[in-house]
Design a protein around this motif. Structure first.
Motif, PDB file in Angstrom:
ATOM      1  N   SER A 113      33.108  35.963  47.733  1.00  0.00           N
ATOM      2  CA  SER A 113      32.402  34.775  47.271  1.00  0.00           C
ATOM      3  C   SER A 113      31.688  35.119  45.976  1.00  0.00           C
ATOM      4  CB  SER A 113      31.410  34.275  48.327  1.00  0.00           C
ATOM      5  OG  SER A 113      30.448  35.259  48.625  1.00  0.00           O
ATOM      6  N   VAL A 114      31.293  34.081  45.262  1.00  0.00           N
ATOM      7  CA  VAL A 114      30.589  34.251  44.001  1.00  0.00           C
ATOM      8  C   VAL A 114      29.244  33.557  44.119  1.00  0.00           C
ATOM      9  CG1 VAL A 114      30.613  33.744  41.525  1.00  0.00           C
ATOM     10  CG2 VAL A 114      32.741  34.349  42.690  1.00  0.00           C
ATOM     11  N   ASP A 115      28.188  34.267  43.772  1.00  0.00           N
ATOM     12  CA  ASP A 115      26.828  33.724  43.779  1.00  0.00           C
ATOM     13  C   ASP A 115      26.265  33.788  42.371  1.00  0.00           C
ATOM     14  OD1 ASP A 115      26.789  33.276  46.512  1.00  0.00           O
ATOM     15  OD2 ASP A 115      25.747  35.145  46.972  1.00  0.00           O
ATOM     16  N   GLY A 116      25.317  32.920  42.092  1.00  0.00           N
ATOM     17  CA  GLY A 116      24.583  33.013  40.837  1.00  0.00           C
ATOM     18  C   GLY A 116      23.701  34.240  40.876  1.00  0.00           C
ATOM     19  N   GLY A 117      23.513  34.881  39.735  1.00  0.00           N
ATOM     20  CA  GLY A 117      22.652  36.059  39.680  1.00  0.00           C
ATOM     21  C   GLY A 117      23.387  37.244  39.095  1.00  0.00           C
ATOM     22  N   GLY A 118      22.839  38.397  39.319  1.00  0.00           N
ATOM     23  CA  GLY A 118      23.411  39.605  38.733  1.00  0.00           C
ATOM     24  C   GLY A 118      23.010  39.690  37.273  1.00  0.00           C
ATOM     25  N   CYS A 119      23.332  40.769  36.631  1.00  0.00           N
ATOM     26  CA  CYS A 119      22.895  40.965  35.253  1.00  0.00           C
ATOM     27  C   CYS A 119      23.723  40.163  34.255  1.00  0.00           C
ATOM     28  CB  CYS A 119      22.888  42.449  34.900  1.00  0.00           C
ATOM     29  SG  CYS A 119      24.406  43.320  35.266  1.00  0.00           S
ATOM     30  N   SER A 120      24.839  39.554  34.696  1.00  0.00           N
ATOM     31  CA  SER A 120      25.669  38.798  33.758  1.00  0.00           C
ATOM     32  C   SER A 120      25.795  37.314  34.093  1.00  0.00           C
ATOM     33  CB  SER A 120      27.079  39.412  33.708  1.00  0.00           C
ATOM     34  OG  SER A 120      27.027  40.705  33.167  1.00  0.00           O
ATOM     35  N   CYS A 176      29.173  43.330  33.666  1.00  0.00           N
ATOM     36  CA  CYS A 176      28.232  44.441  33.574  1.00  0.00           C
ATOM     37  C   CYS A 176      28.982  45.754  33.752  1.00  0.00           C
ATOM     38  CB  CYS A 176      27.136  44.293  34.622  1.00  0.00           C
ATOM     39  SG  CYS A 176      27.723  44.467  36.302  1.00  0.00           S
ATOM     40  N   GLY A 177      28.324  46.842  33.509  1.00  0.00           N
ATOM     41  CA  GLY A 177      28.934  48.149  33.602  1.00  0.00           C
ATOM     42  C   GLY A 177      29.399  48.505  35.000  1.00  0.00           C
ATOM     43  N   CYS A 178      28.704  48.007  36.019  1.00  0.00           N
ATOM     44  CA  CYS A 178      29.074  48.362  37.390  1.00  0.00           C
ATOM     45  C   CYS A 178      30.224  47.509  37.913  1.00  0.00           C
ATOM     46  CB  CYS A 178      27.885  48.249  38.316  1.00  0.00           C
ATOM     47  SG  CYS A 178      27.263  46.570  38.547  1.00  0.00           S
ATOM     48  N   GLY A 179      30.557  46.415  37.226  1.00  0.00           N
ATOM     49  CA  GLY A 179      31.684  45.585  37.630  1.00  0.00           C
ATOM     50  C   GLY A 179      31.398  44.603  38.735  1.00  0.00           C
ATOM     51  N   SER A 180      30.113  44.471  39.127  1.00  0.00           N
ATOM     52  CA  SER A 180      29.810  43.567  40.234  1.00  0.00           C
ATOM     53  C   SER A 180      29.314  42.202  39.759  1.00  0.00           C
ATOM     54  CB  SER A 180      28.786  44.191  41.172  1.00  0.00           C
ATOM     55  OG  SER A 180      27.558  44.368  40.496  1.00  0.00           O
ATOM     56  N   SER A 181      29.078  42.037  38.465  1.00  0.00           N
ATOM     57  CA  SER A 181      28.670  40.720  37.976  1.00  0.00           C
ATOM     58  C   SER A 181      29.430  40.394  36.688  1.00  0.00           C
ATOM     59  CB  SER A 181      27.153  40.647  37.757  1.00  0.00           C
ATOM     60  OG  SER A 181      26.744  41.453  36.690  1.00  0.00           O
ATOM     61  N   PHE A 182      29.464  39.100  36.386  1.00  0.00           N
ATOM     62  CA  PHE A 182      30.260  38.637  35.230  1.00  0.00           C
ATOM     63  C   PHE A 182      29.710  37.327  34.717  1.00  0.00           C
ATOM     64  CE2 PHE A 182      31.938  36.528  38.903  1.00  0.00           C
ATOM     65  CZ  PHE A 182      32.441  35.315  38.474  1.00  0.00           C
ATOM     66  N   SER A 183      30.180  36.948  33.539  1.00  0.00           N
ATOM     67  CA  SER A 183      29.864  35.623  32.977  1.00  0.00           C
ATOM     68  C   SER A 183      31.172  34.990  32.549  1.00  0.00           C
ATOM     69  CB  SER A 183      28.900  35.750  31.795  1.00  0.00           C
ATOM     70  OG  SER A 183      29.524  36.432  30.731  1.00  0.00           O
ATOM     71  N   GLN A 218      27.664  36.961  40.402  1.00  0.00           N
ATOM     72  CA  GLN A 218      27.963  38.234  41.043  1.00  0.00           C
ATOM     73  C   GLN A 218      28.935  38.044  42.195  1.00  0.00           C
ATOM     74  OE1 GLN A 218      24.326  39.985  42.357  1.00  0.00           O
ATOM     75  NE2 GLN A 218      23.719  38.225  43.575  1.00  0.00           N
ATOM     76  N   TYR A 219      29.795  39.034  42.363  1.00  0.00           N
ATOM     77  CA  TYR A 219      30.766  39.029  43.452  1.00  0.00           C
ATOM     78  C   TYR A 219      30.081  39.516  44.716  1.00  0.00           C
ATOM     79  CZ  TYR A 219      34.061  39.107  39.526  1.00  0.00           C
ATOM     80  OH  TYR A 219      34.745  38.836  38.374  1.00  0.00           O
ATOM     81  N   LYS A 220      30.413  38.887  45.834  1.00  0.00           N
ATOM     82  CA  LYS A 220      29.909  39.341  47.129  1.00  0.00           C
ATOM     83  C   LYS A 220      31.103  39.510  48.058  1.00  0.00           C
ATOM     84  CE  LYS A 220      26.002  38.221  48.699  1.00  0.00           C
ATOM     85  NZ  LYS A 220      24.887  37.546  49.351  1.00  0.00           N
ATOM     86  N   PHE A 221      31.123  40.625  48.761  1.00  0.00           N
ATOM     87  CA  PHE A 221      32.173  40.916  49.732  1.00  0.00           C
ATOM     88  C   PHE A 221      31.572  41.028  51.118  1.00  0.00           C
ATOM     89  CE2 PHE A 221      34.001  42.719  45.844  1.00  0.00           C
ATOM     90  CZ  PHE A 221      35.280  42.190  45.898  1.00  0.00           C
ATOM     91  N   GLY A 222      32.322  40.598  52.102  1.00  0.00           N
ATOM     92  CA  GLY A 222      31.915  40.758  53.491  1.00  0.00           C
ATOM     93  C   GLY A 222      33.126  40.530  54.381  1.00  0.00           C
ATOM     94  N   PHE A 223      33.016  40.940  55.619  1.00  0.00           N
ATOM     95  CA  PHE A 223      34.101  40.689  56.563  1.00  0.00           C
ATOM     96  C   PHE A 223      33.861  39.352  57.239  1.00  0.00           C
ATOM     97  CE2 PHE A 223      34.876  45.054  55.755  1.00  0.00           C
ATOM     98  CZ  PHE A 223      36.245  45.202  55.955  1.00  0.00           C
ATOM     99  N   ALA A 224      34.935  38.634  57.486  1.00  0.00           N
ATOM    100  CA  ALA A 224      34.863  37.326  58.130  1.00  0.00           C
ATOM    101  C   ALA A 224      35.530  37.419  59.494  1.00  0.00           C
ATOM    102  CB  ALA A 224      35.560  36.272  57.272  1.00  0.00           C
ATOM    103  N   ASP A 225      35.014  36.644  60.434  1.00  0.00           N
ATOM    104  CA  ASP A 225      35.620  36.595  61.759  1.00  0.00           C
ATOM    105  C   ASP A 225      36.775  35.602  61.813  1.00  0.00           C
ATOM    106  OD1 ASP A 225      33.920  38.531  62.925  1.00  0.00           O
ATOM    107  OD2 ASP A 225      32.363  37.026  63.185  1.00  0.00           O
TER     108      ASP A 225
END
Length: 112
Positions: free
Chosen positions: A34-41, A104-111, A44-51
């Motif tokens: 999923s994608v949420d607002g926020g992060g340095c760019s 961003c450098g860590c690859g977890s956020s984007f614009s 931000q990408y969010k990962f999780g397991f779904a049932d």
């Protein structure tokens, strides 16, 4: 109704890692992006397991493993590929997103 999503991909490396984690935790091999607002760019990408797969999810399959993305997030990651990379600095799921104008450098956020 969930639909197969040719506009997003799950690499073999990511599918293998999802399968291994899911087996260890006794969960179904379904990774949710999923994608949420926020992060340095901006986003931000969010990962999780779904049932389960939700009715509005787009689904990418690689073998028995599924990547699910909700319809709102799909608009921001259309054409992307989710990979699992192991580097000297650590291991992580990484999104290659052709829609991202910068990240961003860590690859977890984007614009966009």
């Amino acid at each position: 109704m969930a639909t197969l999503a040719p506009e997003i991909a799950l690499t073999d490396s990511a599918a293998a890692r999802v399968a291994a984690i899911a087996a260890k935790q006794g969960k179904p091999p379904i990774l949710r992006l999923s994608v949420d607002g926020g992060g340095c760019s901006g986003f931000q990408y969010k990962f999780g397991f779904a049932d389960t797969v939700q009715s509005d999810d787009a689904v990418a399959e690689n073998g028995a493993v599924r990547l699910v993305v909700d319809s709102v997030s799909l608009d921001l990651v259309r054409g992307a590929a989710v990979d699992y990379v192991e580097e000297l600095g650590g291991a992580a799921f990484r999104v290659t997103n052709p829609q991202a104008a910068s990240g961003c450098g860590c690859g977890s956020s984007f614009s966009i």
